[in-house]
Enzyme design. Sequence first.
Site, PDB file in Angstrom:
ATOM      1  N   HIS A  61      11.080  -8.504   9.976  1.00  0.00           N
ATOM      2  CA  HIS A  61      11.681  -8.841   8.931  1.00  0.00           C
ATOM      3  C   HIS A  61      13.323  -8.926   9.052  1.00  0.00           C
ATOM      4  O   HIS A  61      13.634  -8.695  10.239  1.00  0.00           O
ATOM      5  CB  HIS A  61      11.356  -7.859   7.569  1.00  0.00           C
ATOM      6  CG  HIS A  61      11.700  -6.408   7.902  1.00  0.00           C
ATOM      7  ND1 HIS A  61      11.436  -5.782   8.885  1.00  0.00           N
ATOM      8  CD2 HIS A  61      12.672  -5.809   7.056  1.00  0.00           C
ATOM      9  CE1 HIS A  61      11.857  -4.349   8.661  1.00  0.00           C
ATOM     10  NE2 HIS A  61      12.702  -4.546   7.484  1.00  0.00           N
ATOM     11  N   HIS A  63      16.042  -7.084   7.457  1.00  0.00           N
ATOM     12  CA  HIS A  63      16.959  -6.319   7.346  1.00  0.00           C
ATOM     13  C   HIS A  63      17.715  -5.969   8.412  1.00  0.00           C
ATOM     14  O   HIS A  63      17.204  -6.065   9.630  1.00  0.00           O
ATOM     15  CB  HIS A  63      16.157  -4.989   6.790  1.00  0.00           C
ATOM     16  CG  HIS A  63      15.808  -4.779   5.467  1.00  0.00           C
ATOM     17  ND1 HIS A  63      14.715  -4.191   5.000  1.00  0.00           N
ATOM     18  CD2 HIS A  63      16.105  -5.775   4.265  1.00  0.00           C
ATOM     19  CE1 HIS A  63      14.643  -4.177   3.706  1.00  0.00           C
ATOM     20  NE2 HIS A  63      15.394  -5.274   3.187  1.00  0.00           N
ATOM     21  N   ASP A  65      19.104  -3.555  10.192  1.00  0.00           N
ATOM     22  CA  ASP A  65      18.621  -2.928  11.393  1.00  0.00           C
ATOM     23  C   ASP A  65      17.412  -3.205  12.243  1.00  0.00           C
ATOM     24  O   ASP A  65      17.230  -2.700  13.308  1.00  0.00           O
ATOM     25  CB  ASP A  65      18.272  -1.264  10.741  1.00  0.00           C
ATOM     26  CG  ASP A  65      17.289  -1.282   9.833  1.00  0.00           C
ATOM     27  OD1 ASP A  65      16.887  -2.154   8.961  1.00  0.00           O
ATOM     28  OD2 ASP A  65      16.260  -0.318   9.514  1.00  0.00           O
ATOM     29  N   HIS A  66      17.170  -4.291  11.965  1.00  0.00           N
ATOM     30  CA  HIS A  66      15.855  -5.068  12.686  1.00  0.00           C
ATOM     31  C   HIS A  66      16.448  -6.272  13.421  1.00  0.00           C
ATOM     32  O   HIS A  66      15.806  -6.707  14.525  1.00  0.00           O
ATOM     33  CB  HIS A  66      14.751  -5.160  12.034  1.00  0.00           C
ATOM     34  CG  HIS A  66      14.104  -3.943  11.377  1.00  0.00           C
ATOM     35  ND1 HIS A  66      12.829  -3.542  12.133  1.00  0.00           N
ATOM     36  CD2 HIS A  66      14.417  -3.257  10.441  1.00  0.00           C
ATOM     37  CE1 HIS A  66      12.437  -2.373  11.470  1.00  0.00           C
ATOM     38  NE2 HIS A  66      13.538  -2.203  10.470  1.00  0.00           N
ATOM     39  N   HIS A 138       6.286  -4.163   2.404  1.00  0.00           N
ATOM     40  CA  HIS A 138       7.557  -3.724   2.206  1.00  0.00           C
ATOM     41  C   HIS A 138       8.342  -4.361   1.242  1.00  0.00           C
ATOM     42  O   HIS A 138       7.690  -5.168   0.266  1.00  0.00           O
ATOM     43  CB  HIS A 138       8.467  -4.051   3.599  1.00  0.00           C
ATOM     44  CG  HIS A 138       9.592  -3.310   3.901  1.00  0.00           C
ATOM     45  ND1 HIS A 138      10.040  -1.981   3.574  1.00  0.00           N
ATOM     46  CD2 HIS A 138      10.979  -3.642   4.354  1.00  0.00           C
ATOM     47  CE1 HIS A 138      10.976  -1.653   3.766  1.00  0.00           C
ATOM     48  NE2 HIS A 138      11.751  -2.577   4.312  1.00  0.00           N
ATOM     49  N   ASP A 206       8.388  -2.234   8.652  1.00  0.00           N
ATOM     50  CA  ASP A 206       8.493  -1.116   7.412  1.00  0.00           C
ATOM     51  C   ASP A 206       7.392  -1.443   6.654  1.00  0.00           C
ATOM     52  O   ASP A 206       7.419  -2.514   5.933  1.00  0.00           O
ATOM     53  CB  ASP A 206       9.819  -1.168   6.829  1.00  0.00           C
ATOM     54  CG  ASP A 206      10.967  -1.125   7.902  1.00  0.00           C
ATOM     55  OD1 ASP A 206      10.971  -1.274   9.205  1.00  0.00           O
ATOM     56  OD2 ASP A 206      12.151  -0.876   7.346  1.00  0.00           O
ATOM     57  N   HIS A 265      11.103   4.739  14.038  1.00  0.00           N
ATOM     58  CA  HIS A 265      11.751   4.531  12.789  1.00  0.00           C
ATOM     59  C   HIS A 265      12.008   5.615  12.059  1.00  0.00           C
ATOM     60  O   HIS A 265      11.757   5.601  10.715  1.00  0.00           O
ATOM     61  CB  HIS A 265      11.052   3.121  12.138  1.00  0.00           C
ATOM     62  CG  HIS A 265      12.058   2.358  11.226  1.00  0.00           C
ATOM     63  ND1 HIS A 265      12.172   2.587   9.892  1.00  0.00           N
ATOM     64  CD2 HIS A 265      12.940   1.335  11.462  1.00  0.00           C
ATOM     65  CE1 HIS A 265      12.962   1.732   9.346  1.00  0.00           C
ATOM     66  NE2 HIS A 265      13.359   0.950  10.269  1.00  0.00           N
TER      67      HIS A 265
END
Length: 303
Positions: A61, A63, A65-66, A138, A206, A265
Site C-alpha cells: 500500500h 503509506h 513507511d512502505h 487496512h 498492514d 512491522h
Amino acid sequence: MLDVCLLGTAGMMPLPNRWLTSCIFRFNGECLLIDCGEGTQVALKEAGFSSNPVSVICLTHYHADHVSGLPGFLLSMGNSDRTEPITIIGPKGVERVVSSLRVIAPELPFEINFIELTEADEYIELLGFHIHAFKVNHNVMCYGYSIEIPRKGRFNVESAKALGIPVKLWNPLQKGNEVEYEGKIYSPDMVMGEARRGLKVTYCTDTRPTSSLESAASGSDLLICEGMYAEDDKLEKAKQNKHMTFYEAANIARKANVGELWLTHFSPSLTGHKHYMPRVKKIFDNAHLGEDGKFLELDFAEE
C-alpha cells in the site's frame, strides 16, 4: 531453493536498529522485493544483497513507511548499471504514486512496467515467481502477497521408453514443451508425474485479521506477518488503526497451518519484544520475532 530475507521490521518510523518495512526473495538468480521503506537500499547492502538483480517490486500500500525508500532504491539500481526493465506491482494508482515519487529520481537507465491490482485476488507469474496478491483490511487499500515456487512432477523414464520417445526429446518434455517427432505429437502429461509440493511464503502487513489472509497463507512454509502491538491494552488501538497484535498473528498462523511464523512491522513504542513470546508460542509454537537481516533458505522437501 528460495532465499528469504527480512530487510526492515520497523513500523511507522525507522529506529537505530530497525529499518522500515521491506523483504527480499531470491530464486534462480532473480530477486523480488516486497515494500521499500526508508533505508531499504542500506538494509539490502547490510544483508549482503545487491539491488541490481531486483526485477520485481511488490507494494502492499502507499503509506510512507512502505514506499518512502523507493526513489533512492531506484537510483541505486540505476547506478549499478542496470538496463533491464523492472516490474512494479501495487494497488490502484501504482503508476501515479511511483511517478510522483520519481520527481527526485527522474532519469533512470531502465524501463518500469506497472501492474495495477484492482481485484480481491490476482495471480501473476514473473521470472519463476508465482505471485498471489490478496486484498486485506487496512485503512487504505492494501494487499498481502503469497510467493510460490511450484515444483513439477517426476519424469517417468519407463513411460517415455514404452512410448518409444527418443532420449533427445526428454529434456523439452521435462520443461513442459509439446514436441513432434516423425509425425507423432508428444505432450508432457504423457511422461510427467503429478506436480510435487513446491515452496510458499506469505507476507502481510498492514491489516486486521481477515479470512483472505488465512486462506492465502494456508499451507505456507513461512508466514511473515505484522505484529504491531503486543501489550494487552493496545488491542483497541490495533482495531482502530487496522493493525494486528502478536496474538492475532499467531492465531492466523495456527489456523492457516503454516510451517513457521515471523512477526514484523513493530510499533516504535513496543519494547521488551521477547517478553511476549512465551504467550505467542502457546498459540503457535514455531513463532519467532523478525529482525533486520533475518534470513531463511527454503529448499524442496526430499521424497
